[in-house]
Design a protein around this motif. Structure first.
Motif, PDB file in Angstrom:
ATOM      1  N   HIS A   1      32.736  68.352  40.182  1.00 22.32           N
ATOM      2  CA  HIS A   1      33.212  67.302  41.089  1.00 22.32           C
ATOM      3  C   HIS A   1      34.610  67.646  41.557  1.00 22.32           C
ATOM      4  O   HIS A   1      35.504  67.877  40.744  1.00 22.32           O
ATOM      5  N   ASP A   2      34.797  67.711  42.880  1.00 23.51           N
ATOM      6  CA  ASP A   2      36.099  67.979  43.478  1.00 23.51           C
ATOM      7  C   ASP A   2      36.650  66.708  44.098  1.00 23.51           C
ATOM      8  O   ASP A   2      35.908  65.938  44.719  1.00 23.51           O
TER       9      ASP A   2
ATOM     10  N   LEU B   1      36.719  68.697  38.361  1.00 25.30           N
ATOM     11  CA  LEU B   1      36.233  68.318  37.037  1.00 25.30           C
ATOM     12  C   LEU B   1      34.909  69.024  36.801  1.00 25.30           C
ATOM     13  O   LEU B   1      34.083  69.114  37.720  1.00 25.30           O
ATOM     14  N   PHE B   2      34.697  69.485  35.583  1.00 20.75           N
ATOM     15  CA  PHE B   2      33.481  70.214  35.240  1.00 20.75           C
ATOM     16  C   PHE B   2      32.856  69.651  33.975  1.00 20.75           C
ATOM     17  O   PHE B   2      33.561  69.189  33.081  1.00 20.75           O
TER      18      PHE B   2
ATOM     19  N   GLY C   1      29.798  67.095  43.786  1.00 25.04           N
ATOM     20  CA  GLY C   1      30.251  66.023  44.667  1.00 25.04           C
ATOM     21  C   GLY C   1      31.701  66.217  45.040  1.00 25.04           C
ATOM     22  O   GLY C   1      32.492  66.757  44.263  1.00 25.04           O
ATOM     23  N   ASP C   2      32.037  65.808  46.250  1.00 21.68           N
ATOM     24  CA  ASP C   2      33.421  65.746  46.708  1.00 21.68           C
ATOM     25  C   ASP C   2      33.483  64.683  47.799  1.00 21.68           C
ATOM     26  O   ASP C   2      32.470  64.044  48.090  1.00 21.68           O
ATOM     27  N   PRO C   3      34.643  64.433  48.408  1.00 22.40           N
ATOM     28  CA  PRO C   3      34.705  63.374  49.419  1.00 22.40           C
ATOM     29  C   PRO C   3      33.825  63.590  50.644  1.00 22.40           C
ATOM     30  O   PRO C   3      33.525  62.638  51.359  1.00 22.40           O
ATOM     31  N   VAL C   4      33.388  64.823  50.902  1.00 23.67           N
ATOM     32  CA  VAL C   4      32.522  65.089  52.053  1.00 23.67           C
ATOM     33  C   VAL C   4      31.068  65.241  51.617  1.00 23.67           C
ATOM     34  O   VAL C   4      30.182  64.559  52.120  1.00 23.67           O
TER      35      VAL C   4
ATOM     36  N   MET D   1      25.753  74.977  50.173  1.00 23.86           N
ATOM     37  CA  MET D   1      27.007  74.450  50.701  1.00 23.86           C
ATOM     38  C   MET D   1      28.103  75.516  50.639  1.00 23.86           C
ATOM     39  O   MET D   1      28.785  75.763  51.628  1.00 23.86           O
ATOM     40  N   TRP D   2      28.267  76.148  49.451  1.00 20.38           N
ATOM     41  CA  TRP D   2      29.320  77.161  49.326  1.00 20.38           C
ATOM     42  C   TRP D   2      29.071  78.337  50.274  1.00 20.38           C
ATOM     43  O   TRP D   2      29.998  78.836  50.913  1.00 20.38           O
TER      44      TRP D   2
END
Length: 158
Positions: free
Chosen positions: A112-113, A100-101, A35-38, A51-52
């Motif tokens: 999580h970014d 965070l991992f 997860g990240d803000p986008v 995604m990557w």
């Protein structure tokens, strides 16, 4: 400090910096979530790596550096910086990200970014758009929707 988990995070970011998606993928647990803000809630290695791979494919000039890597038995953190040209506008972006991992079975099971969405949107979209709209829920939802649609289309072509 857990040296093996710290090495896993370093391996992930070193591979990211080399644009080596296969090595990045080997760092993830099959049931990884991201997860990240986008991209808020991606589940499973295929979708997370989709995604990557999509982002790497769209950013021919991306450079990634990681620092402040820490890891314990079950969790870890890192700060990373990405320099790239945002494909949607051709604008230069320098994104500062805190990661965070969580670890399970010697692999990353949760990633999580967190980054300043408004700061990112000013660079990616331009100051007028990012400044005036980057903080609004509707703008964020629009960016998230476009990103999700792009990922779905990318996954169909794979």
């Amino acid at each position: 400090m857990n040296d093996e988990n710290a090495a896993l995070i370093k391996t992930f970011y070193d591979a990211f910096g080399r644009r080596d998606a296969d090595t990045m993928e080997r760092c993830y647990h099959p049931e990884v979530t991201f997860g990240d803000p986008v991209f808020q809630d991606l589940e499973g290695r295929d979708k997370v790596m989709g995604m990557w791979r999509m982002l790497l494919g769209r950013s021919a000039d991306i450079t990634v550096t990681a620092r402040d890597i820490t890891a314990q038995e079950h969790e870890g953190t890192a700060h990373w910086t990405a320099h790239y040209t945002f494909s949607g506008t051709g604008r230069a972006v320098v994104n500062e990200v805190d990661a965070l991992f969580r670890f399970e079975d010697g692999l990353i099971v949760r990633h999580h970014d967190e980054f300043d969405f408004r700061r990112w949107s000013k660079m990616a979209m331009g100051k007028p758009v990012g400044f005036f709209f980057g903080w609004t829920p509707m703008f964020r939802a629009s960016v998230r929707g476009r990103a999700t649609q792009s990922l779905q289309e990318f996954m169909k072509t794979r």
